[in-house]
Scaffold this active site. Structure first.
Site, PDB file in Angstrom:
ATOM      1  N   MET A  71      55.324  18.341  37.673  1.00 53.01           N
ATOM      2  CA  MET A  71      56.702  18.069  37.249  1.00 53.01           C
ATOM      3  C   MET A  71      56.817  18.078  35.728  1.00 53.01           C
ATOM      4  SD  MET A  71      58.299  18.106  39.991  1.00 53.01           S
ATOM      5  CE  MET A  71      59.864  17.869  39.183  1.00 53.01           C
ATOM      6  N   GLU A  72      55.786  17.645  35.045  1.00 51.15           N
ATOM      7  CA  GLU A  72      55.804  17.667  33.593  1.00 51.15           C
ATOM      8  C   GLU A  72      55.836  19.112  33.083  1.00 51.15           C
ATOM      9  OE1 GLU A  72      54.815  13.667  34.758  1.00 51.15           O
ATOM     10  OE2 GLU A  72      54.091  15.587  35.482  1.00 51.15           O
ATOM     11  N   MET A 131      61.197   9.523  40.677  1.00 56.61           N
ATOM     12  CA  MET A 131      59.980   9.051  41.338  1.00 56.61           C
ATOM     13  C   MET A 131      58.694   9.518  40.657  1.00 56.61           C
ATOM     14  SD  MET A 131      61.243   7.169  43.531  1.00 56.61           S
ATOM     15  CE  MET A 131      62.886   6.933  44.192  1.00 56.61           C
ATOM     16  N   CYS A 132      58.801  10.103  39.475  1.00 59.64           N
ATOM     17  CA  CYS A 132      57.604  10.523  38.740  1.00 59.64           C
ATOM     18  C   CYS A 132      56.937   9.323  38.093  1.00 59.64           C
ATOM     19  CB  CYS A 132      57.972  11.523  37.650  1.00 59.64           C
ATOM     20  SG  CYS A 132      58.197  13.176  38.243  1.00 59.64           S
ATOM     21  N   HIS A 133      55.614   9.351  38.105  1.00 56.83           N
ATOM     22  CA  HIS A 133      54.833   8.305  37.441  1.00 56.83           C
ATOM     23  C   HIS A 133      54.765   8.579  35.943  1.00 56.83           C
ATOM     24  CE1 HIS A 133      53.433   8.014  41.599  1.00 56.83           C
ATOM     25  NE2 HIS A 133      53.119   6.760  41.312  1.00 56.83           N
ATOM     26  N   ASP A 183      70.558  26.802  23.767  1.00 61.72           N
ATOM     27  CA  ASP A 183      71.359  25.994  22.844  1.00 61.72           C
ATOM     28  C   ASP A 183      71.362  26.572  21.433  1.00 61.72           C
ATOM     29  OD1 ASP A 183      72.843  23.585  21.988  1.00 61.72           O
ATOM     30  OD2 ASP A 183      70.985  23.157  20.897  1.00 61.72           O
TER      31      ASP A 183
END
Length: 157
Positions: free
Chosen positions: A112-113, A74-76, A127
């Site tokens: 969120m970014e 749901m992120c733009h 990793d």
């Protein structure tokens, strides 16, 4: 508090931000990875076979910032104006802390970014170093601060 990602029928939706004001928005997130002395020394001494861990993790974090809307449903999709990833290494505790700061001038925030960027940066450290020791622990990923938008400022206490 109302959940904005659901319509009146309970269906998932992307929030409509078309009526919101464009404001300058910034968010910073942080997280840590606990590593062994051997991994810490390899990273700091630039002796990890896969390359310079901080440089690769920085690039990975910035790439993740730019792809957040593809990962979080749901992120733009945002027009970002800045993204950075930095690291602080603690020789005594063998903890590496990553910070991700993101900026935009837009109608929705960049929390969120920033969280995605710091998470992927830490995953990249894991990793690149897992051949040395797989017992690394990623923790404490959280929003440190955000500015702009209707909800104003937030500072993690």
């Amino acid at each position: 508090m109302e959940f904005t990602h659901f319509d009146e029928h309970g269906n998932a939706r992307m929030v409509d931000v078309s009526e919101k004001e464009i404001t300058h928005r910034e968010a910073t997130a942080r997280g840590t990875i606990q590593v062994s002395a051997e991994v810490f020394d390899a990273i700091e001494g630039k002796k990890v076979v896969k390359g310079d861990v901080y440089t690769v993790a920085t690039v990975a974090g910035i790439q993740a910032v730019k792809r957040t809307s593809e990962l979080i449903p749901m992120c733009h999709l945002l027009n970002l104006t800045h993204a950075s990833v930095t690291f602080e290494a603690d020789e005594k505790t063998h903890e590496i802390t990553a910070f991700c700061t993101v900026r935009t001038d837009g109608k929705t925030g960049v929390e969120m970014e920033a969280l995605t960027g710091v998470s992927v940066a830490l995953l990249t450290v894991y990793d690149m170093c897992k051949a040395i020791d797989k017992r690394m622990v990623i923790s404490d990923v959280h929003l440190v601060e955000k500015t702009g938008g209707k909800s104003g400022e937030f500072h993690f206490e």
